[in-house]
Design a protein around this motif. Sequence first.
Motif, PDB file in Angstrom:
ATOM      1  N   LEU A   1     -44.278 -54.323-131.649  1.00 45.31           N
ATOM      2  CA  LEU A   1     -44.354 -54.659-133.071  1.00 45.31           C
ATOM      3  C   LEU A   1     -42.974 -54.574-133.703  1.00 45.31           C
ATOM      4  O   LEU A   1     -42.062 -53.962-133.164  1.00 45.31           O
ATOM      5  CB  LEU A   1     -45.336 -53.723-133.774  1.00 45.31           C
ATOM      6  CG  LEU A   1     -46.737 -53.665-133.164  1.00 45.31           C
ATOM      7  CD1 LEU A   1     -47.641 -52.764-133.973  1.00 45.31           C
ATOM      8  CD2 LEU A   1     -47.352 -55.052-133.067  1.00 45.31           C
ATOM      9  N   SER A   2     -42.867 -55.164-134.884  1.00 49.42           N
ATOM     10  CA  SER A   2     -41.553 -55.314-135.527  1.00 49.42           C
ATOM     11  C   SER A   2     -40.993 -53.975-135.997  1.00 49.42           C
ATOM     12  O   SER A   2     -41.663 -52.958-135.996  1.00 49.42           O
ATOM     13  CB  SER A   2     -41.683 -56.255-136.704  1.00 49.42           C
ATOM     14  OG  SER A   2     -42.585 -55.685-137.626  1.00 49.42           O
TER      15      SER A   2
ATOM     16  N   GLY B   1     -43.677 -60.785-137.120  1.00 53.29           N
ATOM     17  CA  GLY B   1     -43.761 -59.329-137.127  1.00 53.29           C
ATOM     18  C   GLY B   1     -43.910 -58.725-135.748  1.00 53.29           C
ATOM     19  O   GLY B   1     -44.224 -57.555-135.612  1.00 53.29           O
ATOM     20  N   THR B   2     -43.697 -59.542-134.721  1.00 52.47           N
ATOM     21  CA  THR B   2     -43.650 -58.960-133.381  1.00 52.47           C
ATOM     22  C   THR B   2     -42.300 -59.293-132.774  1.00 52.47           C
ATOM     23  O   THR B   2     -41.771 -60.388-132.944  1.00 52.47           O
ATOM     24  CB  THR B   2     -44.737 -59.529-132.443  1.00 52.47           C
ATOM     25  OG1 THR B   2     -44.680 -60.957-132.479  1.00 52.47           O
ATOM     26  CG2 THR B   2     -46.113 -59.079-132.861  1.00 52.47           C
TER      27      THR B   2
ATOM     28  N   ASN C   1     -42.638 -51.137-137.884  1.00 50.33           N
ATOM     29  CA  ASN C   1     -43.773 -50.497-137.199  1.00 50.33           C
ATOM     30  C   ASN C   1     -43.490 -50.492-135.702  1.00 50.33           C
ATOM     31  O   ASN C   1     -44.177 -51.141-134.931  1.00 50.33           O
ATOM     32  CB  ASN C   1     -45.069 -51.268-137.443  1.00 50.33           C
ATOM     33  CG  ASN C   1     -45.520 -51.214-138.872  1.00 50.33           C
ATOM     34  OD1 ASN C   1     -46.137 -50.266-139.297  1.00 50.33           O
ATOM     35  ND2 ASN C   1     -45.174 -52.253-139.610  1.00 50.33           N
TER      36      ASN C   1
ATOM     37  N   MET D   1     -43.884 -50.041-132.435  1.00 49.27           N
ATOM     38  CA  MET D   1     -44.885 -49.555-131.502  1.00 49.27           C
ATOM     39  C   MET D   1     -45.079 -50.611-130.424  1.00 49.27           C
ATOM     40  O   MET D   1     -44.867 -51.798-130.646  1.00 49.27           O
ATOM     41  CB  MET D   1     -46.222 -49.350-132.208  1.00 49.27           C
ATOM     42  CG  MET D   1     -46.168 -48.290-133.279  1.00 49.27           C
ATOM     43  SD  MET D   1     -47.560 -47.193-133.118  1.00 49.27           S
ATOM     44  CE  MET D   1     -48.803 -48.273-133.717  1.00 49.27           C
TER      45      MET D   1
END
Lengths: 304, 304
Positions: A31-32, A19-20, A35, A37
């Motif tokens: 982030l993925s 998820g990164t 999301n 960010m």
Amino acid sequence: VLESEFHQWLKKKVPQSKGTLIGIGDDAAVLSSSNRMAVAADMLVEGVHFRPEEASPLEIGAKAVNRNFSDIAAMGLAPHWILVSAALPRGRPEAYIKGVVEGIIQAAERFDVGIIGGDTSRSPGGLVLDVTVLAKIEDLEPILRCGAQAGDRICVTGDLGGAGLGKHLRFAPRVNEGIFLNRNYSPSSMIDLSDGLALDLHRVLDASGKGAIIHGDRIPVSEAARALAKTSGKHPMEHALSDGEDFELLFTLPLEQADRLKKDREYHFSITEIGEVLADPKERTLLTGGSTSVLKRRGYDHQI
Amino acid sequence: VLESEFHQWLKKKVPQSKGTLIGIGDDAAVLSSSNRMAVAADMLVEGVHFRPEEASPLEIGAKAVNRNFSDIAAMGLAPHWILVSAALPRGRPEAYIKGVVEGIIQAAERFDVGIIGGDTSRSPGGLVLDVTVLAKIEDLEPILRCGAQAGDRICVTGDLGGAGLGKHLRFAPRVNEGIFLNRNYSPSSMIDLSDGLALDLHRVLDASGKGAIIHGDRIPVSEAARALAKTSGKHPMEHALSDGEDFELLFTLPLEQADRLKKDREYHFSITEIGEVLADPKERTLLTGGSTSVLKRRGYDHQI
């Protein structure tokens, strides 16, 4: 242990996380896609990052925040939120602590950043501030350290060296500059100069698998570096190469964009082209006064 | 200054920030709808949150992470990413520092959480760890402190009191329990018990503008609280009310849901109903052995 060695160990030890898009090793984590960010954290420790007798409470609070904003600027992004954790030494006057908070708030407001959380604790030692910054990514792509291409020009903002004389407490993070570059150009890599030009450039080159040649006489040497050189016995350029805490941006640009940037009148901050990216990662050359030497991996590497 | 007073000052001082649904004052901040995430930060300071002689490096690293997970659990959410900043005392053996890192990694892996960034610095004082945790919100709604309604039942997980004897270093954050409650019930408020049942309950009631009556003899008193009472001269219930660092969940549920929860066989953790929310915010009553007293605002409030 040197901080750099400890980080090498950490990087191997800490599992790459799901998820990164970008994890440990750049100025901020990304982030993925669900999301989008960027997130970064930076700690300010009394006696390490400032001496209490030279720094006002306002400056201490501002530095804790601005170091983080500099990390986000180095991604070509704008900060949106911060969390601030503070370990507060007992017996420090209330006005002192409130001054630090005021410095944090002023630095955040300058870029319209919201303070959304954090923690406070007593500290049996000195003051410790840890700031985590969150940046929405929106329409901009984050600029990483790893994209430098052979032939790219190497540029820096501002003047370098001697930040310890005062700039390290009073710098303006290059947020607007980073966004200007990201919006109007395509920097192939970017980093903020926190540990010195030489060391931070090596980091970009290592991440990109490239080499470089730096023209020593083009390095923008600050007045502070010249002042320092009068007593340090070092050449002012040495200070510009390795003092650290300049919090300027170092970035690489394709040649044609570097040429366009030179003619661009849209920006009002100083940019200097100081060298060129080379294909051979082992070639790290400093050219000064017609002779070449190896660009040393020197700079601010903490003993921890 | 008391931490609670300092926080009151901070809350007034720090501008309410745009783009957050929930800012300072709950267990975690909640970002706005385009970036639905919860974020919290918590600092662990040597000599304040642990004594080096009683805590192993593994326990120290784990506690720094688990305290944060407990904050996210109190929102009824699951942690997804952490950033860890560490100020490391010089001269501490390398194995010690690596043990702390190992503790951090193990605690993160237990909940499949990625370590995506942070910072390291030297510390002239003791060890300081600051962890920031990010939680995706996805399909769950965060549970806040402010939603308790008159007539709701007040419940806690686990046993309370005496955590200083060891549990504060070895607790399991109630992440799965918080998510179970959020998925299957509608808790009107939730908080994690970090500063003691009495103080943390007051926080929920203050945020919700409500009062409460607590049945003292229903409070689940831990073995550690009983052990401590033998030498402290206090009643075991006193320890359960005010020791702090239980890291259990306190939540409020509508009566009919509290009744359903009692018959629910889907969960395998202990939940105890200890009281009821009252409409009058000034009524904060402790009922013990047939007599009532004012529920004092006691607990762990740091001097800073």
